[in-house]
Design a protein around this motif. Structure first.
Motif, PDB file in Angstrom:
ATOM      1  N   ASN A   1     -11.644  -7.967 -63.329  1.00 40.20           N
ATOM      2  CA  ASN A   1     -10.672  -7.515 -62.361  1.00 40.20           C
ATOM      3  C   ASN A   1     -11.338  -6.814 -61.224  1.00 40.20           C
ATOM      4  O   ASN A   1     -12.372  -6.189 -61.399  1.00 40.20           O
ATOM      5  N   TRP A   2     -10.741  -7.131 -60.003  1.00 38.63           N
ATOM      6  CA  TRP A   2     -11.795  -6.692 -58.738  1.00 38.63           C
ATOM      7  C   TRP A   2     -10.839  -6.028 -57.534  1.00 38.63           C
ATOM      8  O   TRP A   2      -9.623  -6.803 -57.610  1.00 38.63           O
ATOM      9  N   LYS A   3     -11.005  -5.280 -57.049  1.00 39.78           N
ATOM     10  CA  LYS A   3     -10.342  -4.955 -55.812  1.00 39.78           C
ATOM     11  C   LYS A   3     -11.352  -4.672 -54.761  1.00 39.78           C
ATOM     12  O   LYS A   3     -12.055  -3.787 -54.731  1.00 39.78           O
ATOM     13  N   LEU A   4     -11.270  -5.759 -53.811  1.00 40.73           N
ATOM     14  CA  LEU A   4     -12.100  -5.482 -52.626  1.00 40.73           C
ATOM     15  C   LEU A   4     -11.651  -4.733 -51.283  1.00 40.73           C
ATOM     16  O   LEU A   4     -10.470  -4.461 -51.165  1.00 40.73           O
ATOM     17  N   LEU A   5     -12.473  -3.774 -50.924  1.00 37.97           N
ATOM     18  CA  LEU A   5     -12.150  -2.717 -50.308  1.00 37.97           C
ATOM     19  C   LEU A   5     -13.036  -2.656 -48.837  1.00 37.97           C
ATOM     20  O   LEU A   5     -14.202  -2.926 -48.853  1.00 37.97           O
ATOM     21  N   ILE A   6     -12.495  -2.354 -47.572  1.00 37.13           N
ATOM     22  CA  ILE A   6     -13.363  -1.867 -46.494  1.00 37.13           C
ATOM     23  C   ILE A   6     -12.791  -0.691 -45.859  1.00 37.13           C
ATOM     24  O   ILE A   6     -11.308  -0.422 -45.754  1.00 37.13           O
ATOM     25  N   ARG A   7     -13.451   0.428 -45.957  1.00 34.76           N
ATOM     26  CA  ARG A   7     -13.231   1.836 -45.795  1.00 34.76           C
ATOM     27  C   ARG A   7     -12.843   1.789 -44.113  1.00 34.76           C
ATOM     28  O   ARG A   7     -13.145   0.930 -43.457  1.00 34.76           O
ATOM     29  N   THR A   8     -11.589   2.324 -43.773  1.00 35.43           N
ATOM     30  CA  THR A   8     -10.914   2.180 -42.730  1.00 35.43           C
ATOM     31  C   THR A   8     -10.441   3.602 -42.082  1.00 35.43           C
ATOM     32  O   THR A   8     -10.098   4.457 -43.056  1.00 35.43           O
ATOM     33  N   PRO A   9     -10.510   3.836 -40.732  1.00 37.71           N
ATOM     34  CA  PRO A   9     -10.090   5.227 -40.495  1.00 37.71           C
ATOM     35  C   PRO A   9      -8.543   5.388 -40.950  1.00 37.71           C
ATOM     36  O   PRO A   9      -7.685   4.450 -40.938  1.00 37.71           O
ATOM     37  N   ASP A  10      -8.026   6.631 -40.839  1.00 37.69           N
ATOM     38  CA  ASP A  10      -6.963   7.118 -41.596  1.00 37.69           C
ATOM     39  C   ASP A  10      -5.610   6.812 -40.391  1.00 37.69           C
ATOM     40  O   ASP A  10      -4.658   7.008 -40.526  1.00 37.69           O
ATOM     41  N   PHE A  11      -6.158   6.807 -39.096  1.00 39.41           N
ATOM     42  CA  PHE A  11      -5.004   6.436 -38.163  1.00 39.41           C
ATOM     43  C   PHE A  11      -4.562   5.025 -38.342  1.00 39.41           C
ATOM     44  O   PHE A  11      -3.711   4.627 -37.402  1.00 39.41           O
ATOM     45  N   VAL A  12      -5.123   4.007 -38.820  1.00 36.39           N
ATOM     46  CA  VAL A  12      -4.555   2.721 -38.969  1.00 36.39           C
ATOM     47  C   VAL A  12      -3.290   2.693 -39.721  1.00 36.39           C
ATOM     48  O   VAL A  12      -3.376   3.332 -40.731  1.00 36.39           O
ATOM     49  N   ARG A  13      -2.273   2.092 -39.240  1.00 38.59           N
ATOM     50  CA  ARG A  13      -0.905   2.321 -39.708  1.00 38.59           C
ATOM     51  C   ARG A  13      -0.368   0.713 -40.522  1.00 38.59           C
ATOM     52  O   ARG A  13      -1.215  -0.217 -40.191  1.00 38.59           O
ATOM     53  N   ASP A  14       0.610   0.845 -41.248  1.00 32.73           N
ATOM     54  CA  ASP A  14       0.962  -0.393 -41.957  1.00 32.73           C
ATOM     55  C   ASP A  14       1.685  -1.348 -40.926  1.00 32.73           C
ATOM     56  O   ASP A  14       1.476  -2.690 -41.121  1.00 32.73           O
ATOM     57  N   ASN A  15       2.164  -0.916 -39.869  1.00 27.05           N
ATOM     58  CA  ASN A  15       2.651  -1.866 -38.886  1.00 27.05           C
ATOM     59  C   ASN A  15       1.621  -2.604 -38.308  1.00 27.05           C
ATOM     60  O   ASN A  15       1.747  -3.917 -37.965  1.00 27.05           O
ATOM     61  N   GLU A  16       0.396  -2.222 -37.954  1.00 26.12           N
ATOM     62  CA  GLU A  16      -0.731  -2.763 -37.480  1.00 26.12           C
ATOM     63  C   GLU A  16      -1.260  -3.718 -38.443  1.00 26.12           C
ATOM     64  O   GLU A  16      -1.626  -4.957 -38.012  1.00 26.12           O
ATOM     65  N   LEU A  17      -1.070  -3.599 -39.764  1.00 26.46           N
ATOM     66  CA  LEU A  17      -1.494  -4.639 -40.710  1.00 26.46           C
ATOM     67  C   LEU A  17      -0.622  -5.758 -40.783  1.00 26.46           C
ATOM     68  O   LEU A  17      -1.267  -6.871 -40.845  1.00 26.46           O
ATOM     69  N   ALA A  18       0.652  -5.465 -40.605  1.00 26.33           N
ATOM     70  CA  ALA A  18       1.596  -6.715 -40.768  1.00 26.33           C
ATOM     71  C   ALA A  18       1.438  -7.343 -39.479  1.00 26.33           C
ATOM     72  O   ALA A  18       1.434  -8.509 -39.766  1.00 26.33           O
ATOM     73  N   GLU A  19       1.325  -6.654 -38.388  1.00 26.06           N
ATOM     74  CA  GLU A  19       1.116  -7.640 -37.180  1.00 26.06           C
ATOM     75  C   GLU A  19      -0.367  -8.460 -37.154  1.00 26.06           C
ATOM     76  O   GLU A  19      -0.108  -9.601 -36.764  1.00 26.06           O
ATOM     77  N   ALA A  20      -1.351  -7.928 -37.762  1.00 22.45           N
ATOM     78  CA  ALA A  20      -2.682  -8.738 -38.020  1.00 22.45           C
ATOM     79  C   ALA A  20      -2.274  -9.828 -38.939  1.00 22.45           C
ATOM     80  O   ALA A  20      -2.784 -10.982 -38.337  1.00 22.45           O
ATOM     81  N   ALA A  21      -1.654  -9.602 -39.819  1.00 19.17           N
ATOM     82  CA  ALA A  21      -1.275 -10.741 -40.974  1.00 19.17           C
ATOM     83  C   ALA A  21      -0.677 -11.724 -40.270  1.00 19.17           C
ATOM     84  O   ALA A  21      -0.838 -12.981 -40.316  1.00 19.17           O
ATOM     85  N   LYS A  22       0.397 -11.351 -39.368  1.00 14.81           N
ATOM     86  CA  LYS A  22       1.165 -12.433 -38.637  1.00 14.81           C
ATOM     87  C   LYS A  22       0.413 -13.329 -37.635  1.00 14.81           C
ATOM     88  O   LYS A  22       0.383 -14.579 -37.717  1.00 14.81           O
ATOM     89  N   LYS A  23      -0.398 -12.330 -37.135  1.00 16.39           N
ATOM     90  CA  LYS A  23      -1.399 -13.227 -35.966  1.00 16.39           C
ATOM     91  C   LYS A  23      -2.266 -14.406 -36.722  1.00 16.39           C
ATOM     92  O   LYS A  23      -2.487 -15.366 -36.410  1.00 16.39           O
ATOM     93  N   LEU A  24      -2.805 -13.796 -37.860  1.00 11.32           N
ATOM     94  CA  LEU A  24      -3.904 -14.529 -38.609  1.00 11.32           C
ATOM     95  C   LEU A  24      -3.116 -15.740 -39.034  1.00 11.32           C
ATOM     96  O   LEU A  24      -3.901 -16.863 -39.223  1.00 11.32           O
ATOM     97  N   LEU A  25      -1.839 -15.699 -39.574  1.00  7.90           N
ATOM     98  CA  LEU A  25      -1.121 -16.827 -40.309  1.00  7.90           C
ATOM     99  C   LEU A  25      -0.911 -17.493 -39.146  1.00  7.90           C
ATOM    100  O   LEU A  25      -1.176 -18.984 -39.405  1.00  7.90           O
ATOM    101  N   GLU A  26      -0.534 -17.067 -37.993  1.00 10.89           N
ATOM    102  CA  GLU A  26      -0.142 -18.146 -36.931  1.00 10.89           C
ATOM    103  C   GLU A  26      -1.328 -19.193 -36.454  1.00 10.89           C
ATOM    104  O   GLU A  26      -1.232 -20.247 -36.060  1.00 10.89           O
ATOM    105  N   LYS A  27      -2.578 -18.387 -36.761  1.00 11.32           N
ATOM    106  CA  LYS A  27      -3.721 -19.223 -36.347  1.00 11.32           C
ATOM    107  C   LYS A  27      -4.446 -19.870 -37.409  1.00 11.32           C
ATOM    108  O   LYS A  27      -5.528 -20.483 -37.597  1.00 11.32           O
ATOM    109  N   GLY A  28      -3.503 -20.217 -38.488  1.00 13.90           N
ATOM    110  CA  GLY A  28      -4.041 -20.885 -39.844  1.00 13.90           C
ATOM    111  C   GLY A  28      -5.022 -20.349 -40.722  1.00 13.90           C
ATOM    112  O   GLY A  28      -5.810 -21.026 -41.279  1.00 13.90           O
TER     113      GLY A  28
END
Lengths: 298, 210
Positions: B102-129
């Motif tokens: 079992n594994w969990k891949l991690l990239i350390r990220t500043p604590d000011f990054v929010r969930d909505n930014e994550l959702a937006e990023a996923a949306k854009k990446l999916l749009e681009k295939g």
């Protein structure tokens, strides 16, 4: 077979060297000399350096200064005139250049010669050989070079004109734009197209394209344009370490590998593939593939 | 485009004490840190693993560049990290088949990054295939506390020697391993020869139960 290629390279460069000697006052532009050598303009200067051991500019400058030294020794021409003949606008600029090659000022050189204390050319040639070795044969062990077929690539790019040290800004603009659009992913390749050699082209005129692979349907915007990088066979070597030292690996690639490879270069610029992120990577841990475009074997 | 005057944040430099890695084991107190994370199971370097590494990096870069574009605080993307564990606690890397890792891949990220930014990023990446796995990337906060940490130089499959040293060191201190094995990849395995790969190995410890 390999031997004869090296000889062929040397012959073609020698042909150019003879032309330079005969035309020290003529048009010695990179373009004109490249044409004469039948090497592509993109690669001529590096092949020249690999064969001769000094850059084209250094070579021409040195020959002009040596001719000036000979004039100092054998004529009564004023130093200002000799400086002018060597291509220097001012006495001071000439003196500075002369000192770096001969280790003394032109007037001292002239006086010393007249008291028959010859300045030996040995010191200089000795120094030169060392320099050459430093440039071409540093690094551990023989160079690893692979020939690879690279598919043509559709890329978004930002053109940078200016010193290589400043290409970061072009990368910033490109990455930010592509990143916010969701175009940066694991498959993205970061490629630099290097049209000019900083040793030859004045820094403010060096052209460089910062490129990232994108899908065919990518829409260019503002100064983000698109182009297709030609596929084909490339000689590839990996450079480990800071980008400032890429020049040394280029020198080795031309000096150690190309001359004995039996291969010729295509008239296309060299490519650099950046395999890790300079942001958050120590300079000595940076990894870059340098790719020389090869002409097909037949 | 706006540019912030503020210095770009480098989380590894900022938290240097958390990434000390001598060639012999050392105790380090690891404070709470935020990560972009995605979990999976199976062979490292396998299909799922590669797709999820891609999804994680794609998300990290999209969030960072979007913030940069809008002129918010800039930061560097940190190197990849990974936690490893086994369903059966008695198993370890040498005994468990790779498909059970079992594994969990991690990239350390500043604590000011929010969930909505994550959702937006996923949306854009999916749009681009890009990889559909981007939807599985989450924000996570980890507090590992007291850990044994050490630098491993060499191939990943020779880590057991380094791990044994860490276990022995913990024992000397009256401690034992708990929670998940954690690795921080300092080198790029695509080009760095295996014998020169540098990896920080970290393992949380607790007082040994008698």
């Amino acid at each position: 077979m390999k031997k004869s290629t090296e000889q062929l390279y040397r012959q073609r460069i020698l042909h150019v060297q003879v032309h330079i000697q005969k035309n020290l006052d003529g048009n010695l532009s990179l373009e004109a000399l490249a044409r004469r050598s039948y090497f592509s303009i993109y690669h001529f200067h590096r092949i020249f350096k690999a064969v001769v051991g000094e850059s084209l500019q250094e070579h021409i400058r040195r020959l002009r200064l040596e001719r000036a030294a000979s004039h100092l020794k054998h004529t009564d021409e004023s130093i200002t005139n000799i400086a002018f003949d060597a291509g220097y606008q001012t006495h001071e600029a000439f003196t500075r250049a002369f000192k770096t090659v001969f280790g003394c000022s032109p007037s001292y050189f002239r006086n010393r010669i007249s008291t028959s204390q010859e300045i030996t050319a040995q010191d200089r040639s000795g120094k030169q050989t060392r320099q050459e070795n430093d440039n071409l044969f540093t690094g551990d062990g023989p160079m690893k070079v692979e020939t690879k077929n690279i598919e043509s690539m559709h890329v978004a790019f930002v053109r940078h004109v200016g010193p290589y040290n400043d290409v970061g800004e072009a990368w910033d603009r490109l990455c930010t734009h592509l990143g916010k659009e969701g175009c940066l992913g694991s498959g993205s390749q970061f490629i630099g197209i290097c049209y000019d050699d900083p040793e030859v082209t004045p820094p403010e005129k060096v052209r460089y394209d910062a490129c990232i692979t994108v899908d065919e349907d990518f829409i260019p915007a503002g100064d983000i344009a698109i182009q297709t990088i030609a596929g084909g066979e490339y000689a590839v070597t990996t450079h480990f370490g800071p980008y400032e030292k890429l020049g040394q690996t280029y020198s080795r690639l031309f000096g150690e590998w190309l001359l004995t490879s039996g291969r010729e270069l295509r008239s296309q610029p060299c490519l650099e593939f950046y395999l890790n992120d300079p942001d958050g990577t120590e300079p000595e841990d940076l990894i870059t593939d340098i790719c020389l475009p090869l002409r097909s074997k037949n | 485009m706006h540019k912030t005057k503020a210095e770009k944040i480098d989380l590894y430099k900022l938290h240097k004490d958390q990434y000390v890695a001598p060639k012999r084991p050392q105790l380090v107190d690891i404070e709470t840190a935020e990560y972009l994370a995605i979990s999976g199971r199976g062979e490292p370097g396998g299909e799922e693993f590669v797709a999820k590494v891609g999804a994680l990096y794609g998300t990290a870069y999209t969030i960072k560049m979007t913030r940069k574009f809008t002129g918010e605080q800039d930061y560097g993307i940190c190197k990849l990290q990974c936690q490893w564990w086994f369903d059966d606690e008695r198993q370890d890397f040498s005994s468990a088949p790779k498909e059970h890792w079992n594994w969990k891949l991690l990239i350390r990220t500043p604590d000011f990054v929010r969930d909505n930014e994550l959702a937006e990023a996923a949306k854009k990446l999916l749009e681009k295939g890009k990889e559909p796995e981007v939807q599985q990337v989450g924000l996570e906060s980890l507090t590992e506390g007291l850990c044994v940490q050490m630098l491993h130089v060499g191939p990943y499959d020779q880590e057991h020697e380094t791990i044994s040293k860490m276990v022995a060191f913990a024992e000397q201190q009256g401690l034992e391993f708990c929670e998940r094995h954690h690795e921080i990849y300092l080198s790029d395995p695509r080009r760095v020869p295996p014998e020169r790969l540098k990896t920080i190995l970290r393992h949380p410890v607790r007082k040994k139960s008698r």
